[in-house]
Design an enzyme around this catalytic site. Structure first.
Site, PDB file in Angstrom:
ATOM      1  CB  SER A  29      15.527  29.291 -50.110  1.00 55.35           C
ATOM      2  OG  SER A  29      16.818  28.831 -49.830  1.00 55.35           O
ATOM      3  CG  ASP A 327      23.063  25.222 -48.867  1.00 53.58           C
ATOM      4  OD1 ASP A 327      24.003  25.746 -48.248  1.00 53.58           O
ATOM      5  OD2 ASP A 327      21.934  25.735 -48.957  1.00 53.58           O
TER       6      ASP A 327
END
Ligand code: S3P
Length: 450
Positions: A29, A327
């Protein structure tokens, strides 16, 4: 690019104790955001510890196509000479984001308020994922989007020539949607306000502040209210990317289920918006400790020590924790198979629109390996068999999803028979050193099926 990768079947077999130090790669990210924000500054941004996985490399190529000068300096060090907020050039060709939902959604947001047109595509997984969740709020700025049926890629985005600031309540818990709106808000005059009912990963907010944007976050009854003042001059700078907690999850979970293991995973960010898996594992009775707790770049960081934990129990994972471990449910479901009793996971319908329908992909593979799974639209439950009792022996479809492939490789390390996946190629999207790193700890992951 992952779009054209040849399938690589892989098999994982029972191994002796896993031990040693697992230095996992940089955070995915934060890596995407470093490149995109670097491209939106005038001057040079330097990045160390960048994740050099396919997803992030696709974003680097995309930033070049929009006019930034992006250079790989070697050893995880990169340089970005950006074009400034509103300075993107119109790309000559189609932007291929490969497998990356984060890449395409953040880039669409970043270019949406510039007077340029760009067409985006990806691999079969990405081209099946919903994009209206991003193009709907972008339309409020004046951006137009034309895609395939159901708002799918390939899709052309016509940036707003005279964008207006927006106020948007994010209808799904999604950091990608929140971030796309904030990045679009950078080139709109006035204040763009994004409201999220549930806190999702906050890297964009933290990094925008770090790059010098005026951004305020307030917790209210409505949720987190984020107010960004548009048209700032972002300050080029150095970004030191921390290691990825989502990648750390794999060696940590492997150590918990393989007898005799003791693995140290150093330098992992424990930002509360990302660390839900580790809290959950500890609630299950995992021997997982935080050593050398410290603060780095404003983020809590620790070295994780994971040891074999034969007495883990199934638990009910609080739905409020879902966004902070979204996730990690696939690999949690593997650990849950080796725990005693049921692990119930609710409030997780977002799992159905990830790189694959992750509930479906894991449920099918777990069942094929002898584990009972029940599921509904936004929940699933795994009935743990206890340590030493998981049969294994099946080949699972990874469905172009790196986390599904790695989760089944972890399962094979402790199951009674080897576990295979039809295609481990997607692993390079987020964890290109997965195979050598796990081998160095003592795992037996080989190419081919059993
Ligand atoms: C990400 C946000 C999450 C996560 C993805 C990375 C990000 O997706 O699943 O792997 O970097 O913003 P959503 O925004 O769809 O929840």
């Amino acid at each position: 690019m992952s779009s054209h990768a040849t399938p690589i079947p892989m098999t994982s077999s029972a191994c002796g104790p896993l031990s040693g130090v697992a230095e996992v790669p940089g955070d995915k990210s934060i890596s995407h955001r470093s490149l995109i924000l670097g491209a939106m500054c005038v001057g040079e941004t330097t990045i160390s510890g960048l994740l050099e996985g396919d997803d992030v490399l696709d974003t680097a190529r995309a930033m070049r196509a929009f006019g930034a000068d992006v250079t790989d300096l070697g050893g995880g060090n990169w340089s970005v000479h950006g074009v400034g907020v509103g300075g993107f050039a119109e790309p000559d060709g189609v932007i291929d984001c490969g497998n990356s939902g984060t890449g395409v959604r953040l880039i669409m947001g970043a270019m949406a308020t510039s007077p340029i047109t760009a067409t985006f595509t990806g691999d079969a997984s990405l081209n099946g994922r919903p994009m209206a969740r991003v193009t709907d709020p972008l339309a409020l700025f004046g951006t137009q989007a034309v895609g395939r049926k159901g708002g799918r890629l390939p899709m052309t985005i016509v940036g707003a020539a005279e964008p207006v600031p927006v106020r948007y309540v994010v209808p799904v818990p999604s950091a990608q949607v929140k971030s796309a709106v904030l990045l679009a808000g950078l080139n709109a005059p006035g204040k763009t306000v994004v409201i999220e009912a549930e806190a999702t990963r906050d890297h964009t907010e933290r990094m925008l502040a770090g790059f010098g944007a005026e951004i305020a976050v307030e917790d209210t009854d409505e949720g987190r209210v984020i107010t960004l003042t548009g048209q700032p001059e972002l300050q080029a700078q150095h970004v030191d990317v921390p290691r990825d907690p989502s990648s750390a999850a794999f060696p940590v979970c492997a150590a918990l289920i393989v007898p005799g293991s003791d693995v140290l995973v150093p330098g992992i960010g424990l930002n509360p918006t990302r660390a839900g898996l580790f809290t959950t594992l500890r609630e299950m009775g995992a021997d997982l400790t935080y050593e050398n707790e410290r603060t780095e770049g404003g983020e809590p960081v620790a070295d994780l020590r994971a040891r074999f934990s034969p007495d883990m129990k199934g638990i009910e994972v609080p739905p409020a924790r879902a966004a902070s471990m979204i996730d990690e449910y696939p690999v949690l479901s593997v650990v849950a198979s080796f725990a005693q009793g049921q692990t119930m996971m609710r409030g997780v319908k977002e799992l159905r629109v990830k790189e694959s329908d992750r509930i479906d992909a894991m449920a099918k593979g777990l069942r094929a390996n002898g584990v009972e799974v029940e599921e509904g639209p936004d929940w699933w439950a795994v009935t743990g068999l206890g340590h030493g009792n998981v049969p294994g022996g099946a080949t699972c479809a990874s469905q172009l999803d790196h986390r599904i492939a790695m989760s089944f490789m972890i399962m094979g390390m402790a199951a009674n028979a080897p576990v295979s996946v039809d295609d481990g190629a997607p692993i390079t999207t987020s964890f290109p050193i997965f195979e050598p790193l796990m081998a160095q700890l003592g795992a037996k992951v080989t190419r081919g099926t059993a």
